[in-house]
Enzyme design. Structure first.
Site, PDB file in Angstrom:
ATOM      1  N   GLU A 153       0.826  -1.209   0.000  1.00  9.01           N
ATOM      2  CA  GLU A 153       0.000   0.000   0.000  1.00  9.01           C
ATOM      3  C   GLU A 153       0.861   1.261   0.000  1.00  9.01           C
ATOM      4  OE1 GLU A 153      -2.445   0.579   3.480  1.00  9.01           O
ATOM      5  OE2 GLU A 153      -3.650   2.112   2.483  1.00  9.01           O
ATOM      6  N   GLU A 247     -11.737   2.915   4.832  1.00  8.10           N
ATOM      7  CA  GLU A 247     -10.774   3.196   5.907  1.00  8.10           C
ATOM      8  C   GLU A 247     -10.896   4.697   6.150  1.00  8.10           C
ATOM      9  OE1 GLU A 247      -6.187   2.182   6.914  1.00  8.10           O
ATOM     10  OE2 GLU A 247      -6.540   3.474   5.194  1.00  8.10           O
TER      11      GLU A 247
HETATM   12  C1  LER Z   1      -2.431   4.576   6.789  1.00 11.98           C
HETATM   13  O1  LER Z   1      -2.716   5.888   6.457  1.00 11.98           O
HETATM   14  C2  LER Z   1      -3.151   3.641   5.926  1.00 11.98           C
HETATM   15  O2  LER Z   1      -3.754   4.000   4.942  1.00 11.98           O
HETATM   16  C3  LER Z   1      -3.105   2.240   6.286  1.00 11.98           C
HETATM   17  O3  LER Z   1      -3.992   1.518   5.509  1.00 11.98           O
HETATM   18  C4  LER Z   1      -1.680   1.718   6.111  1.00 11.98           C
HETATM   19  O4  LER Z   1      -0.973   1.631   7.283  1.00 11.98           O
HETATM   20 MN    MN Z   2      -5.081   2.723   3.780  1.00 16.05          MN
END
Ligand code: LER
Ligand code: MN
Length: 278
Positions: A153, A247
């Site tokens: 990611e 998220e």
């Molecule tokens: C942090 O900003 C994030 O997007 C998480 O998914 C990865 O640590």
């Molecule tokens: Mn993330």
């Protein structure tokens, strides 16, 4: 595409990037009632959850566990893959492998976000990359034996100084050469780092294994100024049929945020809207 919600057990730090930080029975019941297809679990260590109980709760609520995230290994465990101290790097790999073994029981993927670590002060990008690739190849090799995929990611510059954009992530994937490591675009980070979100997604194409969504302000989709309909249309046109997981910040409160995200995503993903809220 399927919809996911980022959650963590109640012992997680309040700084964990999740919507519900609660007992699993509470978070899973709420996610299922809102109509999510799955939950993404943020863990610091595999021992935090009892796999039998997690399996029973997922089955009870008809939810999937599409991914386990590792940001807490970095932020709470204070270990990462680019650390100058080899013993810290070994601990990071051990945590990641423990989460891989847990993920294997549920058909989940494991993300590598900030746990890859930064480029340390006074060191070069090459030094960080050498250590990260060593750790990544070790963990990916282990994950391959269990049929688990890892997800790289890209994360924005204000959180880490290594692998910020999708093109950088693709470069590292190519250097790693591990077939079971995919790219995990997070549109919140892409909004800061990538020149064009659709162009980067198109460039990533089949390398995309999983997606994080949030609006420009990291609130629920629809509450900022990102063109999320365009993002979802681009993913759809690429043939992406995996998870888009919210998220997002739990603002103004976790229930309101979780409900706003699923409403927005469901309205834009009508073909997959076969899991009504209950
Ligand atoms: C942090 O900003 C994030 O997007 C998480 O998914 C990865 O640590
Ligand atoms: Mn993330």
């Amino acid at each position: 595409m399927k919809t996911g919600l980022a959650i963590a057990p109640e012992n997680a730090s309040p700084l964990a990037f999740v919507v519900y930080r609660d007992r699993l029975e509470v978070a899973l019941e709420k996610a299922a009632r809102l109509g999510y297809d799955g939950v993404e679990l943020a863990l610091r260590d595999a021992a935090e959850v009892d796999p039998e109980r997690l399996g029973a709760l997922l089955a009870q609520h008809g939810l999937e566990l599409p991914a386990i995230s590792t940001g807490r290994v970095f932020s709470e465990g204070q270990v990462w893959c680019t650390h100058p101290d080899p013993s810290v790097r070994r601990r990071a790999a051990a945590h990641i492998k423990g989460l891989v073994a847990l993920a294997a029981r549920f058909g989940a993927r494991v993300n590598l976000g900030r746990v890859r670590g930064p480029i340390h002060e006074g060191e070069t990008r090459e030094a960080a990359q050498e250590r990260f690739l060593e750790c990544l190849r070790e963990c990916a090799g282990y994950a391959a034996t269990l049929g688990v995929e890892l997800l790289l990611e890209p994360v924005n510059r204000y959180e880490i100084n290594y692998i910020n954009s999708v093109p950088e992530g693709l470069e590292v994937l190519e250097a790693a050469g591990c077939p079971n490591v995919k790219l995990m675009p997070d549109v919140f980070h892409m909004n800061i780092e990538d020149g064009s979100i659709p162009a980067s997604l198109i460039r990533a194409g089949e390398a995309i294994g999983y997606v994080h969504v949030a609006d420009s302000n990291r609130r629920a989709p629809g509450q900022g100024h990102l063109n999320l309909p365009e993002v979802l249309m681009t993913l759809e046109a690429l043939g992406y049929r995996g998870y888009v997981t919210a998220e997002i910040l739990p603002y103004p409160d976790p229930d309101t945020a979780a409900q706003a995200a699923i409403r927005y995503l469901r309205a834009l993903l009508p073909a997959q809207g076969d899991r009504p809220a209950r």
